[in-house]
Design a protein around this motif. Structure first.
Motif, mmCIF file in Angstrom:
data_model
loop_
_atom_site.group_PDB
_atom_site.id
_atom_site.type_symbol
_atom_site.label_atom_id
_atom_site.label_comp_id
_atom_site.label_asym_id
_atom_site.label_seq_id
_atom_site.Cartn_x
_atom_site.Cartn_y
_atom_site.Cartn_z
ATOM 1 N N THR A 16 0.854 -1.183 0.000
ATOM 2 C CA THR A 16 0.000 0.000 0.000
ATOM 3 C C THR A 16 0.885 1.226 0.000
ATOM 4 N N SER A 17 0.327 2.317 -0.403
ATOM 5 C CA SER A 17 1.059 3.571 -0.423
ATOM 6 C C SER A 17 0.169 4.663 0.120
ATOM 7 N N MET A 18 0.729 5.480 0.978
ATOM 8 C CA MET A 18 -0.026 6.612 1.512
ATOM 9 C C MET A 18 -0.085 7.753 0.508
ATOM 10 N N PHE A 19 0.742 7.665 -0.513
ATOM 11 C CA PHE A 19 0.849 8.756 -1.469
ATOM 12 C C PHE A 19 0.454 8.278 -2.852
ATOM 13 N N HIS A 20 0.490 9.180 -3.788
ATOM 14 C CA HIS A 20 0.168 8.873 -5.178
ATOM 15 C C HIS A 20 1.097 7.796 -5.724
ATOM 16 N N THR A 21 0.550 6.869 -6.446
ATOM 17 C CA THR A 21 1.354 5.883 -7.157
ATOM 18 C C THR A 21 0.644 5.552 -8.463
ATOM 19 N N ARG A 22 1.399 5.194 -9.472
ATOM 20 C CA ARG A 22 0.786 4.795 -10.741
ATOM 21 C C ARG A 22 0.587 3.291 -10.812
ATOM 22 N N THR A 23 0.899 2.582 -9.753
ATOM 23 C CA THR A 23 0.745 1.138 -9.757
ATOM 24 C C THR A 23 -0.690 0.788 -9.376
ATOM 25 N N GLN A 24 -1.446 0.326 -10.357
ATOM 26 C CA GLN A 24 -2.861 0.053 -10.136
ATOM 27 C C GLN A 24 -3.042 -1.099 -9.149
ATOM 28 N N ALA A 25 -4.057 -0.972 -8.315
ATOM 29 C CA ALA A 25 -4.331 -1.999 -7.305
ATOM 30 C C ALA A 25 -4.635 -3.350 -7.950
ATOM 31 N N PHE A 26 -5.277 -3.363 -9.108
ATOM 32 C CA PHE A 26 -5.694 -4.638 -9.702
ATOM 33 C C PHE A 26 -4.544 -5.458 -10.277
ATOM 34 N N ILE A 27 -3.327 -4.892 -10.392
ATOM 35 C CA ILE A 27 -2.182 -5.692 -10.858
ATOM 36 C C ILE A 27 -1.305 -6.149 -9.703
ATOM 37 N N ARG A 28 -1.516 -5.615 -8.527
ATOM 38 C CA ARG A 28 -0.684 -5.977 -7.375
ATOM 39 C C ARG A 28 -0.886 -7.447 -7.015
#
Length: 94
Positions: A16-28
């Motif tokens: 998880t990230s508290m900040f902006h990330t471009r890593t979509q949750a559905f690929i994690r």
């Protein structure tokens, strides 16, 4: 220096990230294949804050089978999705 090469199988970290990330949750947590290198760039978490001195790292385009991403996917078995991931989100897949 890059840790991955085109053709390498990688798994996207489940984090998880508290900040902006471009890593979509559905690929994690899913496994894909590196298909393209991108130049090192300021990581999204630092870029979102407008940091001129932001941390940089390589980015990769990763290809996933859509049937691996969605249990109810009704398209063709060979359909893929490609997305860009920063190196910090990737680990070598077994």
């Amino acid at each position: 220096m890059r840790n991955f090469e085109i053709g390498d199988r990688v798994r996207v970290r489940e984090s998880t990230s508290m900040f902006h990330t471009r890593t979509q949750a559905f690929i994690r947590g899913h496994t894909g294949v590196i298909v393209e290198h991108r130049p090192a760039w300021v990581i999204p978490e630092d870029e979102a804050w407008g940091r001129d001195d932001g941390r940089q790292e390589p980015f990769y385009v990763v290809r996933f089978l859509q049937t691996d991403l969605w249990d109810r996917y009704t398209g063709f078995d060979g359909d893929t999705l490609e997305t860009e991931c920063s190196e910090r989100w990737l680990e070598a897949a077994p």
